[in-house]
Scaffold this motif. Structure first.
Motif, PDB file in Angstrom:
ATOM      1  N   ALA A  36       0.822  -1.206   0.000  1.00  0.00           N
ATOM      2  CA  ALA A  36       0.000   0.000   0.000  1.00  0.00           C
ATOM      3  C   ALA A  36       0.859   1.261   0.000  1.00  0.00           C
ATOM      4  O   ALA A  36       2.063   1.228   0.296  1.00  0.00           O
ATOM      5  N   VAL A  37       0.198   2.394  -0.292  1.00  0.00           N
ATOM      6  CA  VAL A  37       0.854   3.696  -0.295  1.00  0.00           C
ATOM      7  C   VAL A  37       0.105   4.619   0.663  1.00  0.00           C
ATOM      8  O   VAL A  37      -0.817   5.331   0.257  1.00  0.00           O
ATOM      9  N   PRO A  38       0.453   4.621   1.955  1.00  0.00           N
ATOM     10  CA  PRO A  38      -0.135   5.632   2.848  1.00  0.00           C
ATOM     11  C   PRO A  38       0.192   7.025   2.318  1.00  0.00           C
ATOM     12  O   PRO A  38       1.344   7.302   1.987  1.00  0.00           O
ATOM     13  N   PHE A  39      -0.823   7.895   2.212  1.00  0.00           N
ATOM     14  CA  PHE A  39      -0.542   9.170   1.531  1.00  0.00           C
ATOM     15  C   PHE A  39      -1.082  10.406   2.236  1.00  0.00           C
ATOM     16  O   PHE A  39      -0.638  11.510   1.936  1.00  0.00           O
ATOM     17  N   VAL A  40      -2.026  10.282   3.144  1.00  0.00           N
ATOM     18  CA  VAL A  40      -2.482  11.424   3.951  1.00  0.00           C
ATOM     19  C   VAL A  40      -2.948  10.902   5.300  1.00  0.00           C
ATOM     20  O   VAL A  40      -3.269   9.719   5.457  1.00  0.00           O
ATOM     21  N   GLN A  41      -2.996  11.810   6.279  1.00  0.00           N
ATOM     22  CA  GLN A  41      -3.671  11.508   7.527  1.00  0.00           C
ATOM     23  C   GLN A  41      -4.828  12.476   7.697  1.00  0.00           C
ATOM     24  O   GLN A  41      -4.818  13.592   7.155  1.00  0.00           O
ATOM     25  N   THR A  42      -5.835  12.046   8.456  1.00  0.00           N
ATOM     26  CA  THR A  42      -7.117  12.754   8.436  1.00  0.00           C
ATOM     27  C   THR A  42      -7.558  13.219   9.817  1.00  0.00           C
ATOM     28  O   THR A  42      -7.169  12.666  10.839  1.00  0.00           O
ATOM     29  N   ASN A  43      -8.418  14.203   9.814  1.00  0.00           N
ATOM     30  CA  ASN A  43      -8.768  14.967  11.003  1.00  0.00           C
ATOM     31  C   ASN A  43      -9.654  14.206  11.990  1.00  0.00           C
ATOM     32  O   ASN A  43     -10.436  13.331  11.605  1.00  0.00           O
ATOM     33  N   VAL A  44      -9.539  14.596  13.252  1.00  0.00           N
ATOM     34  CA  VAL A  44     -10.249  13.968  14.366  1.00  0.00           C
ATOM     35  C   VAL A  44     -10.702  15.050  15.348  1.00  0.00           C
ATOM     36  O   VAL A  44     -10.192  16.166  15.323  1.00  0.00           O
ATOM     37  N   PRO A  45     -11.619  14.730  16.254  1.00  0.00           N
ATOM     38  CA  PRO A  45     -11.933  15.661  17.329  1.00  0.00           C
ATOM     39  C   PRO A  45     -10.914  15.551  18.460  1.00  0.00           C
ATOM     40  O   PRO A  45     -10.322  14.483  18.664  1.00  0.00           O
ATOM     41  N   GLN A  46     -10.711  16.642  19.161  1.00  0.00           N
ATOM     42  CA  GLN A  46      -9.875  16.583  20.364  1.00  0.00           C
ATOM     43  C   GLN A  46     -10.438  15.511  21.304  1.00  0.00           C
ATOM     44  O   GLN A  46     -11.650  15.430  21.501  1.00  0.00           O
ATOM     45  N   THR A  47      -9.573  14.685  21.861  1.00  0.00           N
ATOM     46  CA  THR A  47      -9.867  13.567  22.778  1.00  0.00           C
ATOM     47  C   THR A  47     -10.401  12.331  22.054  1.00  0.00           C
ATOM     48  O   THR A  47     -10.454  11.263  22.649  1.00  0.00           O
ATOM     49  N   LEU A  48     -10.835  12.434  20.817  1.00  0.00           N
ATOM     50  CA  LEU A  48     -11.463  11.361  20.031  1.00  0.00           C
ATOM     51  C   LEU A  48     -12.875  11.022  20.489  1.00  0.00           C
ATOM     52  O   LEU A  48     -13.643  10.419  19.734  1.00  0.00           O
ATOM     53  N   MET A  49     -13.244  11.383  21.692  1.00  0.00           N
ATOM     54  CA  MET A  49     -14.499  10.903  22.275  1.00  0.00           C
ATOM     55  C   MET A  49     -15.682  11.799  21.902  1.00  0.00           C
ATOM     56  O   MET A  49     -16.456  12.240  22.745  1.00  0.00           O
ATOM     57  N   TRP A  50     -15.843  12.027  20.615  1.00  0.00           N
ATOM     58  CA  TRP A  50     -16.949  12.820  20.090  1.00  0.00           C
ATOM     59  C   TRP A  50     -17.464  12.190  18.797  1.00  0.00           C
ATOM     60  O   TRP A  50     -16.673  11.707  17.988  1.00  0.00           O
ATOM     61  N   PRO A  51     -18.771  12.265  18.526  1.00  0.00           N
ATOM     62  CA  PRO A  51     -19.289  11.821  17.224  1.00  0.00           C
ATOM     63  C   PRO A  51     -19.285  12.948  16.191  1.00  0.00           C
ATOM     64  O   PRO A  51     -20.104  12.976  15.279  1.00  0.00           O
ATOM     65  N   GLU A  52     -18.388  13.917  16.365  1.00  0.00           N
ATOM     66  CA  GLU A  52     -18.158  15.001  15.414  1.00  0.00           C
ATOM     67  C   GLU A  52     -16.646  15.202  15.279  1.00  0.00           C
ATOM     68  O   GLU A  52     -15.870  14.526  15.958  1.00  0.00           O
ATOM     69  N   THR A  53     -16.226  16.144  14.428  1.00  0.00           N
ATOM     70  CA  THR A  53     -14.793  16.332  14.206  1.00  0.00           C
ATOM     71  C   THR A  53     -14.439  17.816  14.254  1.00  0.00           C
ATOM     72  O   THR A  53     -14.766  18.570  13.334  1.00  0.00           O
ATOM     73  N   TYR A  54     -13.768  18.199  15.351  1.00  0.00           N
ATOM     74  CA  TYR A  54     -13.326  19.575  15.556  1.00  0.00           C
ATOM     75  C   TYR A  54     -12.249  19.574  16.630  1.00  0.00           C
ATOM     76  O   TYR A  54     -12.383  18.913  17.664  1.00  0.00           O
ATOM     77  N   ASN A  55     -11.157  20.290  16.361  1.00  0.00           N
ATOM     78  CA  ASN A  55     -10.119  20.449  17.364  1.00  0.00           C
ATOM     79  C   ASN A  55      -9.447  21.799  17.146  1.00  0.00           C
ATOM     80  O   ASN A  55      -9.691  22.481  16.144  1.00  0.00           O
ATOM     81  N   LYS A  56      -8.628  22.203  18.089  1.00  0.00           N
ATOM     82  CA  LYS A  56      -7.991  23.516  18.025  1.00  0.00           C
ATOM     83  C   LYS A  56      -6.771  23.556  17.104  1.00  0.00           C
ATOM     84  O   LYS A  56      -6.293  24.631  16.757  1.00  0.00           O
ATOM     85  N   VAL A  57      -6.270  22.390  16.715  1.00  0.00           N
ATOM     86  CA  VAL A  57      -5.095  22.365  15.843  1.00  0.00           C
ATOM     87  C   VAL A  57      -5.511  22.591  14.390  1.00  0.00           C
ATOM     88  O   VAL A  57      -4.989  23.473  13.707  1.00  0.00           O
ATOM     89  N   PHE A  58      -6.458  21.811  13.900  1.00  0.00           N
ATOM     90  CA  PHE A  58      -6.818  21.847  12.480  1.00  0.00           C
ATOM     91  C   PHE A  58      -8.215  22.399  12.211  1.00  0.00           C
ATOM     92  O   PHE A  58      -8.570  22.635  11.057  1.00  0.00           O
ATOM     93  N   GLY A  59      -9.024  22.579  13.247  1.00  0.00           N
ATOM     94  CA  GLY A  59     -10.356  23.122  13.040  1.00  0.00           C
ATOM     95  C   GLY A  59     -11.393  22.051  12.757  1.00  0.00           C
ATOM     96  O   GLY A  59     -11.225  20.884  13.093  1.00  0.00           O
TER      97      GLY A  59
END
Length: 565
Positions: free
Chosen positions: A170-193
């Motif tokens: 395989a060719v890993p090519f990007v990493q993807t955004n997460v919520p702060q703490t991971l313990m959310w059913p949404e995706t938002y954090n202070k680093v990437f928005g």
């Protein structure tokens, strides 16, 4: 990093580096924020050539792999095409964290040289670009997981799953955004928005694998890897119209990856695939099993791919199955689009010759209360330790703007005062008892089916709603139940919200205050065009069967759709 540097300055430096990693010739002019559905922008923006569009519109991963193996398409051109589309996705919905173009393209070129020199593929995933949730360590790269304090920490070696993917070609090519703490059913954090839903940018992409969901929803990756402790693969997959598998624990190795609440080993997070098609889910699980993860991760179980189970040999060969269907969980009744999806699926399965019976939400409320207490037993200390080095805020909402923050924790899983070891043991024992009771309940269903077997699988909502406006996706009840029981589950897309069809129903007899709030919250216009998916759940450690069940359901839905044309 330390508190002597303000956390906002650390974030600004990180974002500047991320922006600089994007080739300037790949920048587009994104549509204004008022344009909610951006799924057609990659086709229309002019960045992708006709061949790159052909490559990235090839949803079937098995077809991609065949073209790569035959050298009809090179890994370099496939990886370039997906990388360009991923960067388009980033500009539309903010789904990426780590961007490493030169490194990925160099890997792809190496695989092309290997194929030409040997006439053989490197492995079952030869040349295939794969996106990874921002939990995986890749040597030489940062993995921040949404924490400012983790910026500047570079991995010294790859996570075990990353090693297996590399070995598989395989060719890993990007990493993807997460919520702060991971313990959310949404995706938002202070680093990437915040990550947005490409089908309707006023809605969430889900979480915690929301970056993966949004990226693959825009066809910016053919296959991605997310994690799931309470629905974090299935919720983003469903909200973005994808297939996503949550395996039982131990099937996919976790060693070497980062996580929140490390040391909590009663209800564990698992890695699993997201893809536009089930072929991506299947080839991922086959490739991981072929990599013998049990020799690299002490918690991975010895589980080679079971072809008999995939062929449903213990289930009559899949000729006549009986599915149990959950219409609601006794706590919150689903919105009209979800109920419509359940009805569509039931009709399709009956037309295909299978049985569908109602399935009771056996002790779901008590099981969810138990698992919530386990998750939050010491989570406040975990979050505080992770954020302390820089003094960054701990988010208590997914609805904040970039400037707003609070220092108090009040998540949808509010941390509790730390419990004693003995009290935690009692929770673990209670969970084990619930698992025994649920197994017995499943086995008793033999008296209600017409197959001579208990129900073969369960069909359930993934959520009581189809996505949600940002900051309002506050429950994972329909998914977390299967984490508590450690049952594998796979999402499958069914339909989209149609405001003309999915009108608000007259008020029902409410199951409680939360149910009433959820009912009042529904406005079909807000959810317009949002994908609607469901999940199929199988017995403990039977991932192959769950994939096969999902294929049968997908075929039934397709045939039913064609019959109406």
């Amino acid at each position: 990093m330390s508190k002597t540097t303000h956390w906002k300055d650390i974030v600004a430096e990180k974002r500047a580096r991320q922006t600089a990693a994007i080739p300037k010739e790949w920048l587009i002019s994104p549509p204004p924020n008022t344009v909610l559905d951006v799924t057609e922008v990659p086709e229309q923006c002019g960045l992708l050539s006709p061949k790159e569009l052909e490559i990235t519109n090839t949803a079937d991963v098995a077809v991609l792999l065949a073209k790569l193996a035959s050298a009809e398409w090179s890994s370099l051109e496939v990886t370039t095409a997906y990388y360009k589309r991923a960067i388009i996705a980033q500009q539309l919905v903010n789904c990426l964290t780590e961007i490493f173009v030169e490194r990925a393209l160099a890997r792809a070129a190496e695989l092309d040289v290997y194929l030409k020199a040997t006439g053989k593929v490197k492995g079952p995933l030869h040349g295939l670009p794969i996106s990874l949730k921002d939990q995986f360590r890749l040597k030489g790269l940062e993995t921040t997981m949404g924490y400012v304090s983790w910026i500047g920490k570079y991995a010294e070696q790859d996570s075990v799953l990353v090693q297996i993917l590399y070995d598989a070609g395989a060719v890993p090519f990007v990493q993807t955004n997460v919520p702060q703490t991971l313990m959310w059913p949404e995706t938002y954090n202070k680093v990437f928005g915040r990550t947005l839903n490409p089908h309707n940018r006023s809605l969430t992409s889900g979480g915690s694998s929301g970056g993966e969901g949004a990226l693959i929803g825009l066809k910016g990756s053919p296959l991605g890897v997310g994690s799931d402790i309470g629905g974090s693969i299935r919720i983003p997959a469903s909200f973005n119209g994808l297939y996503g598998l949550k395996p039982s624990y131990g099937r996919v190795p976790y060693a070497g990856a980062v996580n929140s609440c490390e040391g909590q080993e009663s209800v564990l997070s698992v890695f699993g695939p997201l893809s536009q098609t089930l072929s991506g889910v299947k080839v991922f699980m086959q490739a991981v099993a072929a990599g013998q993860p049990w020799l690299k991760d002490p918690l991975a179980r010895r589980a080679p791919w079971d072809e008999d189970l995939y062929k449903l040999v213990p289930y009559g060969g899949g000729k006549r199955l009986c599915f149990g269907i959950i219409w609601n969980d006794g706590q919150v009744a689903p919105h009209p689009p979800i109920t419509r999806a359940l009805e569509i699926t039931k009709v399709a399965l009956l037309a295909a010759g299978h049985e569908v019976i109602d399935w009771d939400h056996y002790r779901h409320k008590e099981i969810l209360m138990n698992v919530s207490k386990i998750w939050t037993a010491a989570s406040d200390s975990d979050y505080a330790d992770a954020t302390a080095p820089t003094g960054e805020p701990i988010l208590n909402s997914m609805n904040f703007s970039e400037e707003e923050y609070v220092a108090e924790v009040n998540t949808f899983l509010p941390p509790q005062k730390e419990v004693s070891a003995y009290d935690l043991w009692k929770l673990h024992l209670e969970k084990r008892t619930f698992r025994q009771e649920y197994l017995e309940q499943w086995n008793k269903s033999v008296n209600a089916t017409g197959t001579g077997r208990p129900i073969d699988a369960i069909i359930s909502p993934v959520s009581a709603n189809a996505s949600a406006p940002h900051g309002f996706n506050r429950s994972a009840a329909y998914t977390a139940i299967w984490n508590a029981l450690d049952y594998p589950a796979c999402t499958f897309p069914v339909t989209k919200v149609d405001p003309k069809v999915d009108v608000k129903k007259p008020a029902h007899q409410f199951l409680g205050d939360t149910d009433k709030t959820h009912y009042d919250f529904y406005d079909p216009e807000k959810w317009a065009n949002a994908p609607v998916g469901l999940q199929v759940v199988g017995r403990h450690q039977e991932e192959e069967a769950v994939i096969a069940f999902a294929e049968i359901i997908a075929d039934a839905l397709k045939n039913q759709s064609h019959a109406k044309l």
